[in-house]
Design a protein around this motif. Structure first.
Motif, mmCIF file in Angstrom:
data_model
loop_
_atom_site.group_PDB
_atom_site.id
_atom_site.type_symbol
_atom_site.label_atom_id
_atom_site.label_comp_id
_atom_site.label_asym_id
_atom_site.label_seq_id
_atom_site.Cartn_x
_atom_site.Cartn_y
_atom_site.Cartn_z
ATOM 1 N N ARG A 49 4.945 19.989 62.044
ATOM 2 C CA ARG A 49 4.516 19.709 60.666
ATOM 3 C C ARG A 49 4.912 18.290 60.224
ATOM 4 O O ARG A 49 5.241 18.058 59.061
ATOM 5 N N ILE A 50 4.998 17.405 61.163
ATOM 6 C CA ILE A 50 5.402 16.031 60.831
ATOM 7 C C ILE A 50 4.203 15.106 60.963
ATOM 8 O O ILE A 50 3.449 15.175 61.940
ATOM 9 N N LYS A 55 5.864 3.803 61.235
ATOM 10 C CA LYS A 55 5.757 2.527 60.516
ATOM 11 C C LYS A 55 5.727 1.366 61.509
ATOM 12 O O LYS A 55 6.538 1.321 62.424
ATOM 13 N N GLU A 69 15.374 4.603 66.541
ATOM 14 C CA GLU A 69 16.205 5.316 65.558
ATOM 15 C C GLU A 69 15.594 5.255 64.162
ATOM 16 O O GLU A 69 15.685 6.207 63.388
ATOM 17 N N ASP A 70 14.927 4.128 63.866
ATOM 18 C CA ASP A 70 14.332 3.969 62.536
ATOM 19 C C ASP A 70 13.212 4.967 62.276
ATOM 20 O O ASP A 70 12.890 5.258 61.126
ATOM 21 N N ILE A 72 12.812 8.096 63.760
ATOM 22 C CA ILE A 72 13.083 9.502 64.096
ATOM 23 C C ILE A 72 12.995 10.376 62.842
ATOM 24 O O ILE A 72 13.472 9.999 61.776
ATOM 25 N N LYS A 73 12.383 11.542 63.008
ATOM 26 C CA LYS A 73 12.300 12.502 61.900
ATOM 27 C C LYS A 73 12.995 13.795 62.316
ATOM 28 O O LYS A 73 12.826 14.255 63.455
ATOM 29 N N GLY A 74 13.728 14.370 61.392
ATOM 30 C CA GLY A 74 14.350 15.672 61.672
ATOM 31 C C GLY A 74 13.306 16.766 61.568
ATOM 32 O O GLY A 74 12.440 16.722 60.702
ATOM 33 N N THR A 75 13.360 17.725 62.459
ATOM 34 C CA THR A 75 12.432 18.865 62.352
ATOM 35 C C THR A 75 13.088 19.939 61.469
ATOM 36 O O THR A 75 14.166 19.723 60.926
ATOM 37 N N ASP A 76 12.465 21.088 61.401
ATOM 38 C CA ASP A 76 13.045 22.172 60.593
ATOM 39 C C ASP A 76 14.146 22.913 61.355
ATOM 40 O O ASP A 76 14.684 23.893 60.858
ATOM 41 N N ASP A 81 15.105 16.735 66.813
ATOM 42 C CA ASP A 81 14.415 15.645 66.109
ATOM 43 C C ASP A 81 13.138 15.262 66.845
ATOM 44 O O ASP A 81 12.930 15.650 68.003
ATOM 45 N N ALA A 116 23.328 9.583 71.575
ATOM 46 C CA ALA A 116 22.960 10.408 70.418
ATOM 47 C C ALA A 116 22.306 11.723 70.819
ATOM 48 O O ALA A 116 22.310 12.681 70.050
#
Lengths: 248, 541
Positions: A49-50, A55, A69-70, A72-76, A81, A116
């Protein structure tokens, strides 16, 4: 950090479902896990759902204006990630081509994330290209989902040849049968007599509507149907792949 | 990677969650998930090692589950930022770092805890409402938790404020920032300055638990010998008492180990003092502390065996490894018997008498004034009022010379006992240096201790192997008598004895080199320099 590339030249054979479900399982065990959706179609991003948007696009990443790193989106899900897909990835080949050491760029981009994450899953686009070459070079294990049909086995041979040309050690390649329909005689025959020139895992993923339902639920199959046959198959597959990763 | 933002607001003792929901609903899509009632146990070693290293660790499980289902969530938080370091679903509360399935977090805990157990250091019940902030795709952008707490024997005064936790999701910092702004501006809530655990310990009056961390004792510079001896003995006895509950309930093997080290140190001091205690009292304590050493030895020996068991198994060829399974059962069974026996001894009148005599003589110093102030440390002929550092210095020097003499006389043909004697002298030497470490000026005392430790490790490993080989033979006979062992097990144990013997020979061959390094300190005068007496700077008026 271990990099697992889910790769095949063919599309629609369960690469993304594999990357998403295996990554979910790794994270569920507590491993810090990242999925990089390299396919401009953005199916992995869709499952999580991302928005498939990065960007400054692939150019921004390759020129260093943005780091991984800029974007990266966290998932649910805890410890899981995603680096989303972006439409600009369709030109990634061309952009890689003009950079120095064009076949190791992805590995270089991932290097700062080594501390990480425990696992990084690369959901590769279905092609033989510079992007594929990069992912194959970067990966510690290349997981190749294969449908047990004659044409798919022929493609598997092509991938093995391609890797040979790139000097990629064969032990890195791991295949398993995907979308297996036990009612089909050919599927059964091929599973009973798997190819010997590449490592074929014992676990296979059945052709199951639960896997297709991932698109409806937009969740890993283990979230909405955790007791299903497909979920159990992915669990067994992950156990085998983990052994491959850690024991070689 | 940058840590994830996390904020905690105090809601007071009245549920302020409605106001929060109402406010955020104006701007975001909200989804209220499960309401849960959870039991949270904070986990740490008995001496708060994780807390000291800036980690807060715990276990959460649903209230009202069946007794057989201990599934729950193990978590580690960063104490300063409150951010989540890890969250793992496990089937049972982990007791040791080895119970953590994830390699990374096992490593993290193992580096801090070693073989120390995790115990519940605090607990509370949490009623949690969870609220997700979603986008149009139903993707979670931030998580809100409203928590109210119930603590044991709660009263109006002994109550924790409700809290609102706001947890950001990586890549959605703007949403997190906006939620924070809205809550601060419109609801005028205050951010929690202290972690929940710290507030819990304050409210329950257990804040001092954090301070019971074993601070290294420093001897005051000007103490006379009697005062120094009493200070050191009291400290050691205190360590014994701190460890006693843990060794009785067998939380982990280190409680018994530390208890025994304190007993040994007390014995070492008692063996070297004169005229601090009346002769009959000294004889009593010497005898009784020797008894304490003896009654705790069988359990400790079995602890060592069980700790090293997996290593022993790995020594064997693969096909023999499973043959040792019954040996483990035997060890565990005997450990239980010996541990029960040891606890009975600690419940005995004899043990109680040691405690009460100690209280009377050492803590209250009842009869010490009756002792003439002639000399305190043997042989030095020094008065009890002479500074301890000077008296101890001489004693340390003599022990050092004794080590050199004993060590130099050891040849490859010397009996094993000679190495054991040297080991005991090294221990006395080490204890004395450590007691008086702060009184000496030499920078090289640390270097000296390091080299000494290497020698002690070699002697310790050698002694352990001697004991293990000897005991293994005894265990094999005992297992046969108890009808526990079959031929395969006895054969596997035989192979193990051979392997241990090989290692013993290897360790023994390393002794000469370890001792050589230690004895070379003498040539460089490093040691003499190390125990130079430190004179504190005098203030000039």
């Amino acid at each position: 950090m271990k990099i697992v590339a889910c790769y095949n030249v063919k599309g629609g054979i369960g690469k993304t479902a594999t990357a998403v479900n295996l990554a979910y399982l790794a994270a569920h065990e507590g491993a810090r896990t990242l999925v990089w959706d390299l396919d401009p179609q953005g199916a992995a991003s869709y499952y999580f759902r991302i928005k498939p948007k990065v960007k400054k696009g692939s150019k921004g990443l390759l020129t260093g204006k943005k780091t991984l790193e800029d974007v990266i989106k966290g998932t649910d899900y805890s410890s899981l990630d995603l680096i989303p897909a972006d439409f600009s990835y369709r030109n990634l080949d061309l952009e890689l081509d003009v950079t120095k050491k064009s076949d190791t760029r992805i590995r270089k981009l991932l290097k700062p994330l080594a501390n990480a994450y425990d696992y990084i899953f690369l959901d590769c686009p279905p092609s033989i290209s510079l992007v594929s070459e990069n992912t194959l070079v970067a990966a510690d294990v290349v997981v190749i989902p294969t449908i047990p049909t004659t044409l798919s086995l022929r493609t598997l041979d092509q991938i093995v040849d391609f890797c040979k040309k790139l000097n990629i050690v064969r032990t890195k390649l791991v295949t398993f049968f995907s979308m297996v329909d036990n009612r089909k005689k050919l599927h059964k025959q091929i599973i009973e007599n798997p190819p010997e020139h590449v490592r074929v895992l014992k676990s296979y993923i059945p052709y199951a509507s639960d896997v297709e339902q991932m698109g409806v639920h937009r969740q890993p199959v283990l979230v909405f149907a955790k007791s299903s046959r497909a979920a159990k198959a992915y669990q067994a597959l992950w156990e085998e792949i983990k052994t491959s990763i850690h024991c070689g | 990677m940058k840590p994830l933002h996390r904020a905690q607001f105090l809601l007071g003792q009245n549920d302020g969650s409605d106001a929060v929901f109402k406010l955020l609903q104006q701007e975001f899509i909200l989804y209220e998930t499960d309401h849960s009632l959870l039991k949270r146990y904070y986990l740490d070693s008995f001496d708060w090692r994780l807390y000291q290293r800036n980690y807060i660790c715990g276990w959460e499980e649903s209230v009202g589950k069946s007794k057989n289902n201990r599934k729950g969530v193990f978590f580690i938080h960063d104490k300063s930022t409150g951010s989540n370091v890890c969250e793992l679903t496990l089937n049972a509360v982990p007791k040791f770092s080895k119970d953590i399935t994830s390699r990374v977090y096992y490593q993290l805990l193992n580096n801090i805890l070693g073989i120390r157990a995790l115990i519940a250091v605090a607990e509370l019940t949490i009623r949690r409402k969870r609220l997700l902030i979603l986008n149009q795709e139903n993707k979670t952008l931030a998580v809100l938790q409203v928590e109210s707490y119930l603590i044991q024997d709660e009263t109006d005064k002994k109550r924790l404020d409700d809290r609102l936790n706001i947890i950001s999701i990586r890549g959605y910092q703007k949403v997190f920032g906006r939620v924070l702004d809205l809550i601060s501006e419109h609801l005028k809530l205050h951010q929690a300055k202290r972690d929940l655990l710290e507030s819990l310990l304050t409210v329950t009056g257990h804040e001092s638990d954090l301070k019971k961390i074993n601070v290294p004792r420093k001897l005051e510079y000007a103490l006379d010998t009697r005062e120094a001896v009493i200070t050191v003995l009291s400290h050691m006895f205190n360590i014994m008492q701190i460890n006693e509950p843990g060794l009785r309930s067998a939380v982990d093997t280190e409680f018994l180990h530390d208890y025994r080290v304190a007993v040994r140190r007390i014995r070492s001091i008692l063996g070297q003092v004169k005229h601090v205690f009346p002769d009959n009292v000294l004889a009593f304590f010497k005898r009784e502390f020797s008894w304490l050493g003896k009654i705790t030895t069988p359990t400790r020996d079995l602890d060592v065996y069980l700790l090293k068991f997996d290593g022993h198994v790995r020594e064997l060829p693969l096909e023999l490894q499973s043959d040792l399974a019954i040996f483990r059962v035997f060890l565990e069974r005997h450990w239980k018997i010996e541990h029960d026996r040891m606890c009975r001894m600690l419940d005995s009148k004899r043990y109680q008498k040691i405690i009460s005599e100690w209280q009377r003589v050492v803590v209250n110093s009842d009869i010490l004034s009756e002792v003439p102030e002639i000399e305190c440390l043997q042989e030095e002929g020094a008065g009890a009022v002479r500074p301890a550092r000077d008296v101890a210095r001489l004693r340390i020097w003599r022990l050092y010379k004794r080590i050199l003499k004993e060590g130099e006389s050891i040849t490859p043909q010397s009996p094993d006992d000679d190495l054991h004697e040297l080991r005991k002298t090294c221990k006395k030497f080490r204890y004395l240096i450590e007691f008086f470490e702060d009184c000496y000026a030499g920078q090289s005392i640390k270097k000296l201790l390091k080299i000494l430790k290497r020698l002690q490790d070699n002697l310790g490993d050698f002694q352990d192997l001697c004991v293990q080989i000897q005991q293994l033979k005894g265990f094999a006979e005992q297992m046969l008598q108890e009808g526990l062992a079959d031929t395969k097990t006895i054969m596997a144990m035989g192979v193990l004895v051979e392997k241990l013997n090989d290692r013993k020979i290897a360790v023994r061959s390393e002794f000469a080199q370890c001792f050589k390094v230690f004895s070379e300190i003498d040539k460089e005068s490093t040691f003499a320099d190390a125990i130079r007496v430190h004179h504190p700077k005098r203030k000039t008026s």
